[in-house]
Design an enzyme around this catalytic site. Structure first.
Site, mmCIF file in Angstrom:
data_model
loop_
_atom_site.group_PDB
_atom_site.id
_atom_site.type_symbol
_atom_site.label_atom_id
_atom_site.label_comp_id
_atom_site.label_asym_id
_atom_site.label_seq_id
_atom_site.Cartn_x
_atom_site.Cartn_y
_atom_site.Cartn_z
ATOM 1 N N LYS A 182 0.877 -1.177 0.000
ATOM 2 C CA LYS A 182 0.000 0.000 0.000
ATOM 3 C C LYS A 182 0.909 1.220 0.000
ATOM 4 O O LYS A 182 1.576 1.524 0.985
ATOM 5 C CB LYS A 182 -0.882 -0.019 1.248
ATOM 6 C CG LYS A 182 -1.629 1.292 1.535
ATOM 7 C CD LYS A 182 -2.800 1.485 0.620
ATOM 8 C CE LYS A 182 -3.743 2.566 1.169
ATOM 9 N NZ LYS A 182 -3.097 3.876 1.366
ATOM 10 N N GLY A 239 4.515 3.635 11.044
ATOM 11 C CA GLY A 239 3.714 4.852 11.008
ATOM 12 C C GLY A 239 3.276 5.272 12.394
ATOM 13 O O GLY A 239 3.904 4.941 13.405
ATOM 14 N N SER A 240 2.167 5.999 12.453
ATOM 15 C CA SER A 240 1.702 6.594 13.698
ATOM 16 C C SER A 240 1.083 5.557 14.622
ATOM 17 O O SER A 240 0.614 4.493 14.182
ATOM 18 C CB SER A 240 0.675 7.680 13.400
ATOM 19 O OG SER A 240 -0.525 7.108 12.902
ATOM 20 N N GLY A 243 -2.803 5.288 13.712
ATOM 21 C CA GLY A 243 -3.051 4.516 12.498
ATOM 22 C C GLY A 243 -2.678 3.061 12.659
ATOM 23 O O GLY A 243 -3.408 2.159 12.224
ATOM 24 N N GLY A 244 -1.535 2.812 13.288
ATOM 25 C CA GLY A 244 -1.097 1.442 13.490
ATOM 26 C C GLY A 244 -2.011 0.661 14.406
ATOM 27 O O GLY A 244 -2.310 -0.515 14.157
ATOM 28 N N GLU A 263 5.527 -0.822 13.626
ATOM 29 C CA GLU A 263 6.516 0.008 14.322
ATOM 30 C C GLU A 263 5.888 1.383 14.441
ATOM 31 O O GLU A 263 5.669 2.054 13.441
ATOM 32 C CB GLU A 263 7.833 0.019 13.526
ATOM 33 C CG GLU A 263 9.004 0.596 14.291
ATOM 34 C CD GLU A 263 9.172 2.068 14.009
ATOM 35 O OE1 GLU A 263 8.660 2.875 14.823
ATOM 36 O OE2 GLU A 263 9.783 2.423 13.003
ATOM 37 N N CYS A 300 12.015 7.783 13.710
ATOM 38 C CA CYS A 300 11.351 7.109 14.818
ATOM 39 C C CYS A 300 12.296 6.877 15.987
ATOM 40 O O CYS A 300 11.849 6.610 17.098
ATOM 41 C CB CYS A 300 10.738 5.792 14.349
ATOM 42 S SG CYS A 300 11.838 4.787 13.342
ATOM 43 N N GLU A 389 5.235 10.788 21.934
ATOM 44 C CA GLU A 389 6.148 11.238 20.891
ATOM 45 C C GLU A 389 5.686 12.543 20.251
ATOM 46 O O GLU A 389 4.501 12.719 19.955
ATOM 47 C CB GLU A 389 6.263 10.161 19.807
ATOM 48 C CG GLU A 389 7.213 10.527 18.678
ATOM 49 C CD GLU A 389 7.229 9.476 17.573
ATOM 50 O OE1 GLU A 389 8.268 9.339 16.922
ATOM 51 O OE2 GLU A 389 6.192 8.794 17.382
#
Length: 504
Positions: A182, A239-240, A243-244, A263, A300, A389
């Site tokens: 994606k 990603g965030s 979202g994750g 992650e 990250c 974060e």
């Protein structure tokens, strides 16, 4: 611009379009239109991936290694065009894109070398004991096998190394798993040209065309369709946290749940122990500032938190970090959305009770400038939001009263990708007390360094307890990451002619 994207999806060897389009939002240069992904494209890609697995999943390690090396060759063939479109879309400097391209091709070649060695198969054999009493033992052999088609979500902050042909894709292909990517909307042109490189490698190596597909753009329904497709066996995501976690929950809610290897981010705290702080506090502060501001803080592993014992030495450390950050100019962030999120994070920290401003600046639109704040240990322990974060060049100094309070702060941490100890010989006892705590908090522990460099090698761990990642036993960087896309199979009493070649 030499390379002009055509804006299509690559689905099992065919470049396809849909009726809807979206425009890229480059940091500079022209925008281009790209076809919007759809659940129907996801289904076509997943069906082709399952068909490809019947051959690719049982191909030889030598053939897969040749395929990985050919992908790397094809990426290098397009080197200048990749740098051109990548810098235009992301605003990252040419040197960063060139280095990231080298890391991308390097990890493809590393996985090729790794699977040829065969150690990752973890082959085991317990020979038959037909005369054992009271019961005989059959012949037992075990080996790691690929799990099937894998979904990969491209990352916003690494348009090459964590995206279309990045670490997740390389590890899955090395294991023998077809991949459906994606693509990330922040750099669709970069994703397209890398997909062209993989497409060319498929043709040269005679691999089944369903082994790789790229679905560009699309709304949340596309991501949902991908993680919930019954033929997808695992998901790789960078990603965030929000979202994750949403995708993780979707994977768990499937009729047949699958692993989600996400992650999700980290504040990567640094602990400055007393002797090191006294001996070289200003030097550590200056180095910290460089790490915080590197790449506009869009890593990250950016070390956003520094824990120091309050006193004049802490003043020296903070003052040096402030001075160094003051000399850092505005940097373009990867997307407008990331820039807005950075400003929101800054506002959240600045408004928190008990937090003082050390360095302020002005940033707007897609630019980022550094900020520095400080607080005390008791305030940190009372406010969990301070440990969330902020994706960008913002640092928070936590001044603790003593080593005991530093240990309290360490124990209060949620899962991290990294934790760092700055220590001298006189700090050994204090470090020894902290280490068992930090081992339970992070996937990588450093001494006297900064975590923003992640080496791609056999011993690297890029992962950690939640929320740093969704699977504490996995890494998304290094050769160990192949284990995410394998599962052990035991073969009992099988005759040699039907055993897998790697077990004979």
């Amino acid at each position: 611009m030499t390379f002009k994207p055509h804006g299509k999806h690559l689905i099992a060897g065919k470049w396809l379009t849909t009726e809807d389009t979206f425009a890229s939002d480059p940091a500079r240069g022209p925008a281009y239109d790209f076809s919007v992904g759809s659940p129907a494209l996801v289904d076509e890609a997943a069906q082709a991936a399952e068909e490809a697995f019947l051959s690719y999943g049982y191909s030889s390690r030598a053939d897969r290694a040749a395929f990985l090396n050919t992908i790397a060759d094809e990426i290098e063939t397009r080197a200048d065009e990749i740098t051109e479109i990548g810098t235009s879309e992301t605003g990252l400097p040419e040197a960063r894109l060139q280095g990231e391209r080298g890391r991308t091709t390097g990890q493809l070649r590393l996985f090729a070398e790794h699977i040829l060695k065969g150690d990752y198969l973890d082959r085991r054999h317990d020979a038959a004991l037909p005369n054992r009493q009271p019961l005989p033992r059959p012949d037992l052999r075990m080996m790691q096998r690929p799990i099937g088609p894998v979904a990969v979500f491209g990352a916003s902050n690494f348009p090459l190394a964590f995206s279309t042909a990045g670490g997740d894709t390389a590890a899955a292909l090395a294991a023998g798993c077809p991949v459906v990517v994606k693509g990330h909307g922040a750099h669709p042109g970069t994703g397209e040209i890398v997909a062209e490189a993989i497409h060319a490698a498929i043709g040269k190596c005679g691999v089944h065309k369903g082994v790789f597909s790229l679905v560009q753009g699309g709304n949340r329904q596309v991501g949902q369709a991908l993680v919930q497709h019954p033929l997808i066996r695992a998901v790789g995501f960078t990603g965030s946290l929000a979202g994750g976690r949403a995708l993780f929950d979707l994977c768990a809610q499937r009729p047949e749940p699958i692993p989600f290897f996400g992650e999700l981010g980290s504040v990567n705290p640094m602990f400055l122990l007393p002797e090191a702080l006294s001996a070289r506090g200003p030097a550590i502060g200056e180095g910290w500032a460089g790490s915080l501001a590197m790449g506009a803080g869009q890593f990250c592993t950016n070390p956003g938190i520094a824990i120091v014992i309050d006193g004049p030495e802490a003043d020296g450390f903070t003052g040096a970090a402030k001075a160094a950050l003051s000399n850092t100019g505005a940097q373009v962030m990867l997307t407008d959305g990331i820039a807005r999120a950075y400003r929101d994070g800054r506002d959240r920290i600045a408004a928190a009770s008990g937090v003082q401003e050390v360095l302020s600046s002005t940033c707007d639109q897609r630019n980022a400038t550094p900020y520095l704040y400080e607080t005390d240990g008791r305030t940190w322990l009372a406010n969990e939001e301070l440990g969330e974060e902020v994706f960008g060049p913002l640092g928070l100094v936590v001044r603790v009263a003593n080593l005991a309070e530093m240990e309290e702060v360490a124990a209060s941490l949620h899962g991290q990708l990294t934790c760092t100890l700055h220590m001298d010989d006189g700090d050994t006892d204090a470090a020894r007390r902290l280490l068992p705590v930090l081992e339970r908090k992070a996937g990588r522990i450093l001494a006297n360094g900064f975590p923003t460099g992640v080496e791609v090698c056999d011993s690297m761990v890029h992962g950690g307890p939640y929320p740093a990642s969704t699977n504490f036993g996995a890494t998304s960087v290094g050769t160990l990451s192949i284990r995410r896309f394998l599962r052990p199979v035991c073969y009992q009493g099988l005759p040699d002619p039907i055993l897998p070649e790697d077990l004979k």
